[in-house]
Design a protein around this motif. Structure first.
Motif, PDB file in Angstrom:
ATOM      1  N   GLY A 178      17.957  -6.803 -48.746  1.00  0.00           N
ATOM      2  CA  GLY A 178      19.055  -5.924 -49.081  1.00  0.00           C
ATOM      3  C   GLY A 178      18.555  -4.575 -49.532  1.00  0.00           C
ATOM      4  O   GLY A 178      17.684  -3.968 -48.919  1.00  0.00           O
ATOM      5  N   ARG A 185      24.210 -13.167 -51.023  1.00  0.00           N
ATOM      6  CA  ARG A 185      24.069 -12.016 -50.136  1.00  0.00           C
ATOM      7  C   ARG A 185      23.028 -12.351 -49.064  1.00  0.00           C
ATOM      8  O   ARG A 185      21.958 -11.750 -49.003  1.00  0.00           O
ATOM      9  CB  ARG A 185      23.659 -10.770 -50.921  1.00  0.00           C
ATOM     10  CG  ARG A 185      24.704 -10.284 -51.913  1.00  0.00           C
ATOM     11  CD  ARG A 185      24.272  -8.996 -52.616  1.00  0.00           C
ATOM     12  NE  ARG A 185      23.098  -9.198 -53.426  1.00  0.00           N
ATOM     13  CZ  ARG A 185      23.129  -9.666 -54.680  1.00  0.00           C
ATOM     14  NH1 ARG A 185      24.284 -10.002 -55.216  1.00  0.00           N
ATOM     15  NH2 ARG A 185      22.024  -9.809 -55.375  1.00  0.00           N
ATOM     16  N   GLU A 200      29.448 -17.606 -48.073  1.00  0.00           N
ATOM     17  CA  GLU A 200      28.290 -17.057 -47.370  1.00  0.00           C
ATOM     18  C   GLU A 200      27.712 -18.057 -46.370  1.00  0.00           C
ATOM     19  O   GLU A 200      27.317 -17.687 -45.259  1.00  0.00           O
ATOM     20  CB  GLU A 200      27.207 -16.628 -48.355  1.00  0.00           C
ATOM     21  CG  GLU A 200      27.365 -15.238 -48.908  1.00  0.00           C
ATOM     22  CD  GLU A 200      27.170 -14.179 -47.824  1.00  0.00           C
ATOM     23  OE1 GLU A 200      26.034 -13.747 -47.587  1.00  0.00           O
ATOM     24  OE2 GLU A 200      28.170 -13.803 -47.183  1.00  0.00           O
TER      25      GLU A 200
END
Length: 296
Positions: A16, A126, A157
């Motif tokens: 990320g 994430r 997710e």
């Protein structure tokens, strides 16, 4: 009990918008900030032993109906892969498929590994993958890494990166022992309640997982199975299981350090508790939940 703190930067990984992981060193053991177990060779060894014990208990590495898919070639993701033992074994057995492992710290193989495997650093909330990437998404024993409030988002997710008509599977076990004495129950409950109150971690999570799955409108064909595991009685594998519980409990000592135990008392109570459970032929249960992503 006194603690010595120092912060040491780890090697840089891409995840990320963050570029590096920071470990905190406590009593000569490394910890990642958002994970309550240590991140070191001892914990890697424990997770490896844990893998083989539960492989024996379940007589399989998964319960989802994906064997034919794996034989013909599938893309598989293991979330919270730890040292990557599950990925490596699956990759060796199903060589037509590709297997990806992801974990918050890089305790997995980084250079020497099968060609049909990949490993990444990242967090379950994430995942650094595109929508509809994997045919099978697997996650186990993450209750210490996911707060109660974050469980629905984590499952979202798993579903997001799973292909339509693909499968997700979640395996967990509760910190809940059957045939325990009142003394052990009081001690165990004290720790379970403390981690719930202080860190938002729910250690009796399996009763909640069906609700998380059934309220996800992208899932269908939801199933569950369970296995009992004797604790330190009934054969060598269960003796090893009791030792693994002790091992894991002692690796949690930093997380429960704020609970009022005298020096050495916690480790002593862990040993006594497992011995007491074995005398009373105690056991616990592990669960597997699996579900299929709907075709929109």
């Amino acid at each position: 009990m006194g603690k010595s703190h120092s912060k040491v930067p780890l090697p840089r990984f891409r995840r990320g918008s963050r570029d590096e992981y920071i470990h905190e060193c406590i009593n000569k053991r490394k910890y990642y900030a958002s994970y309550i177990f240590p991140s070191d060779n001892d914990e890697v060894d424990r997770l490896t032993v844990q893998h083989y014990i539960f492989q024996h208990i379940w007589e399989s590495n998964f319960s989802s109906p994906v064997k034919d898919l794996l034989k013909s070639g599938a893309k598989v993701l293991d979330v919270g892969c730890g040292p990557g033992v599950w990925v490596l074994e699956m990759a060796d057995k199903y060589r037509e498929s590709t297997f990806t492992g992801i974990d918050i710290v890089a305790n997995f193989p980084q250079t020497i590994k099968p060609e049909n495997t990949n490993f990444f650093t990242g967090e379950v909330k994430r995942l650094p993958f595109e929508d509809n990437t994997f045919d099978f998404v697997y996650m186990r024993f993450m209750m210490f890494a996911i707060t109660m409030d974050d469980w629905p988002e984590a499952i979202d997710e798993l579903v997001r990166v799973c292909k339509p008509d693909g499968w997700i599977e979640i395996m967990e076990r509760d910190i809940l022992w059957y045939n325990e004495t009142e003394i052990v129950r009081n001690w165990r409950t004290r720790i379970v309640d403390k981690l719930r109150e202080e860190k938002g971690i729910e250690l009796i999570i399996t009763p909640h997982i069906p609700r998380f799955l059934y309220t996800n409108d992208k899932l269908t064909n939801i199933k569950c199975d369970e296995r009992e595991a004797k604790i330190s009685w009934g054969g060598k594998i269960y003796e090893a299981y009791g030792k693994m519980i002790i091992w894991g409990a002692k690796n949690l000592s930093n997380a429960i350090s704020e609970i009022q135990f005298n020096e050495g008392e916690y480790d002593y109570l862990v040993d006594v508790a497992i011995d007491d459970i074995a005398k009373n032929k105690g056991y616990d249960k592990s669960y597997r939940f699996w579900a299929q992503k709907k075709i929109c």
